[in-house]
Design a protein around this motif. Structure first.
Motif, short mmCIF file in Angstrom:
data_model
loop_
_atom_site.label_atom_id
_atom_site.label_comp_id
_atom_site.label_asym_id
_atom_site.label_seq_id
_atom_site.Cartn_x
_atom_site.Cartn_y
_atom_site.Cartn_z
N HIS A 317 33.99 38.71 46.18
CA HIS A 317 33.76 39.04 44.76
C HIS A 317 32.30 38.86 44.41
N SER A 336 37.26 36.64 38.60
CA SER A 336 38.65 36.35 38.99
C SER A 336 38.84 34.93 39.51
N TYR A 338 36.84 33.13 41.25
CA TYR A 338 36.40 33.06 42.65
C TYR A 338 35.44 31.90 42.87
#
Length: 351
Positions: A317, A336, A338
């Motif tokens: 990501h 997200s 990450y």
């Protein structure tokens, strides 16, 4: 015949370049391990105050803390932050120690400080019309800077000097802003010492002070219309700036004369055309930058112990921020929820 021969040579050169780039990925890649953050929200900022305590902030009022060196993260049940409707996020963060820290909430919900480890936050009342806030830098609880822009004005920087951040008087620096566009927000600020500091703006300009932040001069970069994202001062002459060039970038921006002039850095240049969204230096002098590129959703560059060669790692990501502790334990965060860590063997509880 000559045209075909020339075309074949060009194709061969491009193929060789791609092979070299692929080898650099495999031969020099570092070991990044993903950590379960417990959230799928976008993480914008992360910092550590010790080998055990760390904080991260992100979209939709995300604020989390670790007490085991980043192995696990828990939501903080905090109060005192006024998130306005319409997508307000924690976008920047700096903690001075385990208890005292500062955040900016954007795009227009203000700046806040805490003295109890993020449980309670108090709004910082900035002077003038500094409506938008993002960049921040604090030497200590009594000396700090918050950068942003005005409601109907360009870049602005406010500071508190030799007085408590909450009850002291904040003043406005004299900033040589290139325009009155409120979109030109100061996004990052760093000082090398009590006098020399640099700040970067979405306008694409670097701002430079040599008198402790009282005055800031604007300095153009190689592509002044490309928004800058981050600043990292290495010593009294060398500094780097990151930027978001919509996947048309090449190398970091670099100065070797204390910010007076800026050029593209050939050592970090790559045909991956990255967006450099963050910059970080560890305690032992290694430099990290991350973002995204044309080759994949996420990318991390590292310059270990001042080497001229930058190692490159593809990750899952886009990377928004990087932090470290113990000189070598490095964390990178992004969309997200990450989180990836390097030198993860130093972390307890991951396995």
């Amino acid at each position: 015949m000559k045209t075909k021969t020339f075309t074949s040579k060009i194709k061969s050169i491009i193929l060789i370049q791609l092979i070299v780039l692929a080898i650099s990925f495999s031969a020099y890649a570092q070991n990044w391990t993903q950590i379960n953050s417990g959230t799928n929200k976008k993480i914008n900022t992360i910092c550590f105050t010790s080998s055990t305590i760390g904080y991260l902030g992100g979209n939709d009022s995300l604020l989390m803390k670790t007490t085991d060196g980043g192995a696990t993260w828990s939501n903080i049940n905090f109060n005192g932050i006024n998130f306005l409707t319409g997508g307000e996020h924690i976008i920047n963060m700096q903690f001075l120690n385990d208890n005292v820290g500062f955040i900016t909430v954007g795009p227009y919900s203000g700046s806040y400080g805490t003295t109890d480890g993020g449980l309670t936050w108090n709004a910082i009342n900035l002077p003038g019309n500094q409506c938008y806030n993002q960049g921040l830098f604090f030497f200590d609880e009594n000396n700090g800077f918050i950068g942003g822009s005005g409601c109907f004005q360009g870049e602005l920087i406010s500071y508190v000097s030799a007085s408590p951040w909450l009850t002291g008087t904040w003043a406005t620096s004299l900033v040589d802003a290139p325009s009155f566009n409120p979109a030109n927000i100061i996004v990052d600020i760093q000082f090398y010492d009590s006098n020399f500091g640099l700040a970067v703006s979405k306008s694409g300009y670097v701002f430079r002070t040599t008198n402790g932040g009282l005055n800031w001069d604007s300095v153009a970069t190689p592509a002044p219309l490309v928004e800058l994202t981050s600043i990292l001062i290495i010593n009294d002459t060398l500094a780097y700036a990151g930027y978001n060039a919509a996947n048309t970038g090449f190398g970091l921006y670099v100065t070797t004369d204390a910010g007076l002039t800026w050029n593209s850095d050939g050592n970090s240049a790559t045909f991956f055309y990255p967006n450099f969204l963050t910059l970080h230096k560890t305690g032992n002098g290694s430099i990290y930058t991350g973002g995204n590129s044309q080759i994949g959703p996420g990318i991390i560059f590292s310059n270990i112990n001042g080497n001229s060669f930058w190692m490159t790692d593809a990750v899952a990501h886009s990377i928004n921020d990087i932090a470290s502790y113990n000189d070598s334990v490095v964390f990178a965060v992004g969309v997200s929820g990450y989180i990836v860590a390097h030198y993860h063997q130093a972390l307890s509880g991951i396995y």
